[in-house]
Design an enzyme around this catalytic site. Structure first.
Site, PDB file in Angstrom:
ATOM      1  N   ASP A  27       0.834  -1.211   0.000  1.00 27.93           N
ATOM      2  CA  ASP A  27       0.000   0.000   0.000  1.00 27.93           C
ATOM      3  C   ASP A  27       0.867   1.258   0.000  1.00 27.93           C
ATOM      4  O   ASP A  27       0.564   2.247  -0.672  1.00 27.93           O
ATOM      5  CB  ASP A  27      -0.932   0.009   1.222  1.00 27.93           C
ATOM      6  CG  ASP A  27      -1.892  -1.170   1.220  1.00 27.93           C
ATOM      7  OD1 ASP A  27      -2.323  -1.575   0.131  1.00 27.93           O
ATOM      8  OD2 ASP A  27      -2.192  -1.691   2.318  1.00 27.93           O
TER       9      ASP A  27
ATOM     10  N   HIS B 227      -5.484  -3.579   5.544  1.00 29.50           N
ATOM     11  CA  HIS B 227      -4.948  -3.933   4.231  1.00 29.50           C
ATOM     12  C   HIS B 227      -6.055  -4.473   3.326  1.00 29.50           C
ATOM     13  O   HIS B 227      -5.920  -5.525   2.712  1.00 29.50           O
ATOM     14  CB  HIS B 227      -3.816  -4.953   4.393  1.00 29.50           C
ATOM     15  CG  HIS B 227      -3.118  -5.321   3.115  1.00 29.50           C
ATOM     16  ND1 HIS B 227      -2.504  -4.378   2.315  1.00 29.50           N
ATOM     17  CD2 HIS B 227      -2.945  -6.506   2.494  1.00 29.50           C
ATOM     18  CE1 HIS B 227      -1.978  -4.991   1.252  1.00 29.50           C
ATOM     19  NE2 HIS B 227      -2.242  -6.282   1.342  1.00 29.50           N
TER      20      HIS B 227
END
Length: 337
Positions: A172, A199
């Site tokens: 990310d 996530h």
């Protein structure tokens, strides 16, 4: 105080070319898969690794033989099937777990739960028995649930150390850095965007307001950029049209995080990475924030920092889903036979 602006590994290049000699046994569980193979290749290239132990349920001897021909110092061993799992893990300093099934188009990370929860619980059990003090880095999705699963399994064995269990959310951060650099014409190696929360989807919270160098976007562009970072995994799943999910970028991110952990274990100071860990920073038991890493794992949780109003709302919107995913993981272990 360490600035969260510290970029832990400007790129993999430093970890691949440094002349420092270190001795770490690193295991990759799921080494024959789409993430496992390129991840193992990157780890084999690093002088931080002296023994690369590869495990999977199939094809591991071939992957190990192939990698063993590379002219770098890491000794490679291949271990295949449940009977060889214990041997793969004995004496490990770091265990990276990309094992599990990937997403297909139309699937959420949570759709992977039933299959991957069992896989992660089995592997965590083996870690607890064979290398209870190793740093455990979980890539297997859904990370929002697989970290609680790993933690609960380690607790059952009486060896849980919250400073040594990490959910790898680094992709990310890598994506946020790449996308911001692209929009602003910057060198992505010099951009650092902290990403907090979890996530998956809306639990992925990029803190553009804390980006270094400082960047600004109009509200509509900020909203679109945030959405793209949150759904970047789905972007790749769709582009691969049924042939898998993000594997190469995930391998890069997994290697970056592993090298940061190894650097910190070797005494390097100021190593900061975001990761999804046991946390007191919010009302969620697990939450990703920038962490100062040290010889024994997490040295200090650097927290959320100052958030913009837009980011505060993102956090508020993520809490419910995160709590639900955490409970789902905990309940899975509680109900295990």
């Amino acid at each position: 105080m360490f600035s969260r602006a510290v970029r832990p590994t400007v790129s993999l290049a430093r970890s691949l070319s440094t002349s420092s000699q270190n001795n770490a046994k690193v295991a990759v569980l799921g080494a024959s898969g789409g993430i496992g193979q390129p991840l193992s290749l990157l780890l084999k290239n690093s002088p931080l690794v002296s023994h690369l132990s590869l495990f999977d349920i199939a094809h591991t001897p071939g992957v190990a033989a192939d990698l063993s021909h590379i002219e770098t110092r890491a000794h490679v061993t291949g271990h295949m099937g449940p009977d060889q799992l214990d041997a793969a893990l004995q004496g490990c300093d770091v265990v990276v777990i990309p094992a599990g099934v990937p997403r297909k188009p139309g699937m959420t990370r949570d759709d992977l739960f039933n299959t991957n929860a069992t896989i992660v619980a089995t592997l965590a059990d083996a870690c607890a028995r064979n290398c209870p003090e190793a740093m455990i880095c979980i890539i297997a999705n859904p990370v929002n649930s697989t970290i609680p699963i790993t933690s609960e399994v380690m607790k059952k064995h009486g060896v849980y150390n919250p400073n040594r269990v990490f959910g790898v959310t680094t992709l990310d951060i890598v994506r946020a850095n790449a996308f911001v650099a692209e929009l602003k014409g910057l060198d992505p190696a010099r951009v650092n965007v902290p990403v907090i929360g979890g996530h998956a989807g809306k639990t992925i919270i990029p803190l553009i307001s804390q980006c270094t160098p400082k960047v600004e976007f109009p509200a509509d562009q900020l909203s679109a950029l945030t959405g793209r970072i949150q759904e970047a995994g789905t972007e790749v799943v769709k582009a691969k049209a049924g042939a898998g999910s993000a594997t190469l970028s995930m391998a890069y991110a997994g290697a970056r995080f592993t090298f940061s952990v190894l650097d910190a274990m070797n005494g390097k100071e100021g190593v900061v990475e975001c990761s999804y860990v046991r946390s007191e920073e919010t009302e969620c038991k697990y939450f990703s924030t920038p962490l100062l890493l040290g010889k024994n794992g997490i040295e200090k949780n650097l927290g959320l920092g100052k958030l913009s109003a837009f980011e505060e709302k993102l956090v508020a919107d993520a809490i419910g889903e995160l709590k639900s995913s955490i409970k789902k993981g905990e309940d899975f272990v509680a109900n295990m036979k």
